[in-house]
Each structure stands twice: as C-alpha cells, then as structure tokens.
Scaffold this motif. Structure first.
Motif, PDB file in Angstrom:
ATOM      1  N   PRO A 154      11.261   8.898 -11.017  1.00  0.00           N
ATOM      2  CA  PRO A 154      11.159   8.730  -9.575  1.00  0.00           C
ATOM      3  C   PRO A 154      12.506   8.395  -8.964  1.00  0.00           C
ATOM      4  O   PRO A 154      13.359   7.803  -9.607  1.00  0.00           O
ATOM      5  CB  PRO A 154      10.193   7.572  -9.405  1.00  0.00           C
ATOM      6  N   PRO A 155      12.710   8.766  -7.712  1.00  0.00           N
ATOM      7  CA  PRO A 155      13.959   8.429  -7.037  1.00  0.00           C
ATOM      8  C   PRO A 155      14.012   6.931  -6.765  1.00  0.00           C
ATOM      9  O   PRO A 155      12.985   6.252  -6.847  1.00  0.00           O
ATOM     10  CB  PRO A 155      13.876   9.223  -5.722  1.00  0.00           C
ATOM     11  N   PRO A 156      15.194   6.391  -6.438  1.00  0.00           N
ATOM     12  CA  PRO A 156      15.280   4.982  -6.094  1.00  0.00           C
ATOM     13  C   PRO A 156      14.281   4.670  -4.989  1.00  0.00           C
ATOM     14  O   PRO A 156      14.054   5.470  -4.090  1.00  0.00           O
ATOM     15  CB  PRO A 156      16.722   4.803  -5.603  1.00  0.00           C
ATOM     16  N   GLY A 157      13.659   3.513  -5.052  1.00  0.00           N
ATOM     17  CA  GLY A 157      12.654   3.166  -4.070  1.00  0.00           C
ATOM     18  C   GLY A 157      11.271   3.223  -4.663  1.00  0.00           C
ATOM     19  O   GLY A 157      10.295   2.869  -4.033  1.00  0.00           O
ATOM     20  N   GLY A 158      11.149   3.709  -5.909  1.00  0.00           N
ATOM     21  CA  GLY A 158       9.913   3.599  -6.635  1.00  0.00           C
ATOM     22  C   GLY A 158       8.860   4.637  -6.381  1.00  0.00           C
ATOM     23  O   GLY A 158       7.692   4.378  -6.533  1.00  0.00           O
ATOM     24  N   GLY A 159       9.182   5.812  -5.997  1.00  0.00           N
ATOM     25  CA  GLY A 159       8.089   6.756  -5.827  1.00  0.00           C
ATOM     26  C   GLY A 159       8.587   8.150  -5.666  1.00  0.00           C
ATOM     27  O   GLY A 159       9.744   8.449  -5.841  1.00  0.00           O
ATOM     28  N   GLY A 160       7.699   8.979  -5.299  1.00  0.00           N
ATOM     29  CA  GLY A 160       8.013  10.376  -5.083  1.00  0.00           C
ATOM     30  C   GLY A 160       6.854  10.981  -4.372  1.00  0.00           C
ATOM     31  O   GLY A 160       5.802  10.392  -4.257  1.00  0.00           O
ATOM     32  N   GLY A 161       7.014  12.139  -3.863  1.00  0.00           N
ATOM     33  CA  GLY A 161       5.942  12.774  -3.120  1.00  0.00           C
ATOM     34  C   GLY A 161       5.785  12.116  -1.768  1.00  0.00           C
ATOM     35  O   GLY A 161       6.511  11.212  -1.394  1.00  0.00           O
ATOM     36  N   SER A 162       4.803  12.531  -1.034  1.00  0.00           N
ATOM     37  CA  SER A 162       4.609  11.931   0.274  1.00  0.00           C
ATOM     38  C   SER A 162       3.235  11.305   0.329  1.00  0.00           C
ATOM     39  O   SER A 162       2.308  11.707  -0.349  1.00  0.00           O
ATOM     40  CB  SER A 162       4.739  12.986   1.379  1.00  0.00           C
ATOM     41  N   ALA A 163       3.136  10.257   1.143  1.00  0.00           N
ATOM     42  CA  ALA A 163       1.864   9.545   1.238  1.00  0.00           C
ATOM     43  C   ALA A 163       1.072  10.052   2.405  1.00  0.00           C
ATOM     44  O   ALA A 163       1.551  10.460   3.397  1.00  0.00           O
ATOM     45  CB  ALA A 163       2.122   8.056   1.391  1.00  0.00           C
ATOM     46  N   TYR A 213       0.830  -1.208   0.000  1.00  0.00           N
ATOM     47  CA  TYR A 213       0.000   0.000   0.000  1.00  0.00           C
ATOM     48  C   TYR A 213       0.865   1.260   0.000  1.00  0.00           C
ATOM     49  O   TYR A 213       0.552   2.228  -0.686  1.00  0.00           O
ATOM     50  CB  TYR A 213      -0.942   0.018   1.198  1.00  0.00           C
ATOM     51  N   ALA A 214       1.965   1.240   0.728  1.00  0.00           N
ATOM     52  CA  ALA A 214       2.865   2.402   0.765  1.00  0.00           C
ATOM     53  C   ALA A 214       3.493   2.640  -0.609  1.00  0.00           C
ATOM     54  O   ALA A 214       3.579   3.780  -1.070  1.00  0.00           O
ATOM     55  CB  ALA A 214       3.948   2.204   1.820  1.00  0.00           C
ATOM     56  N   MET A 215       3.921   1.563  -1.298  1.00  0.00           N
ATOM     57  CA  MET A 215       4.506   1.712  -2.629  1.00  0.00           C
ATOM     58  C   MET A 215       3.477   2.235  -3.627  1.00  0.00           C
ATOM     59  O   MET A 215       3.780   3.117  -4.426  1.00  0.00           O
ATOM     60  CB  MET A 215       5.062   0.373  -3.130  1.00  0.00           C
TER      61      MET A 215
END
Length: 111
Positions: free
Chosen positions: A102-111, A83-85
């Motif tokens: 996107p940066p390493p880790g597969g995402g950007g922005g905040s959840a 869900y976080a990803m």
C-alpha cells in the motif's frame, strides 16, 4: 599504490542472500513476544487476540481486552478517520496498478 575498489551507487540493489533452510519465522511468537502493544481485530472491530505487552501497557485484564472493539478505543471525534482507514485497508488489492504494497497513508483504492 593499492587499487581502491569502486564505490557502489547509493541506491544499488543488494544481492539477495539465500535463505537458510533452518531459519523459520514464527509470526505468532513474534506477535506475542513483541515489546510493542499489539492487537488483532475482526472485520467488525471485535478484538480477537492481543499480546501481553498490550495488557501491561494499558493495565487491562485479559477479560477487558477480550471485550474491546477497536471502535470503542478511539475518541468519538476520530471515528470518521478510523472508518476511512479501515475502508481503504479493506478496498486495497495487492499487486494492483503495479504496486506490491500500500502507498504511504495505509491504504489503496478508493472508499
């Protein structure tokens, strides 16, 4: 003595080659003929398409694959990570803050 050409620095930018007007990349063909098991899911997690290699790697039938959700494919103790990803992927906006990917880790922005 023969002149030795200078060695470019290790991270020198490569010159872009002009794209051939006859070259066409068919993403559907790449997806479906890939030797990597792949699927595409809707925003609600329902699997909407897959490649044949997914079926051969998992032993699933097309009917079974069509009834999948990505959330049903993940162990229950890993769902919060999934869900976080997904949240990060949905929140990401290309080109924001000077980034085009996107940066390493597969995402950007905040959840």
């Amino acid at each position: 003595d023969a002149a030795v050409p200078p060695v470019p620095p290790p991270h020198a930018k490569k010159k872009k080659r002009p794209r051939s007007s006859t070259f066409h990349l068919d993403y559907r063909e790449v997806f479906h003929k890939s030797n990597v098991p792949q699927l595409v899911a809707s925003l609600n997690g329902r699997v909407v398409t897959w490649n044949d290699f997914l079926l051969s790697a998992t032993g699933m039938s097309p009917r079974e694959a069509g009834n999948l959700t990505v959330f049903g494919m993940v162990e229950s103790d890993q769902l919060s990570d999934l869900y976080a990803m997904v949240s990060k992927a949905l929140a990401y906006r290309p080109g924001g803050a000077g980034r085009s990917s996107p940066p390493p880790g597969g995402g950007g922005g905040s959840a």
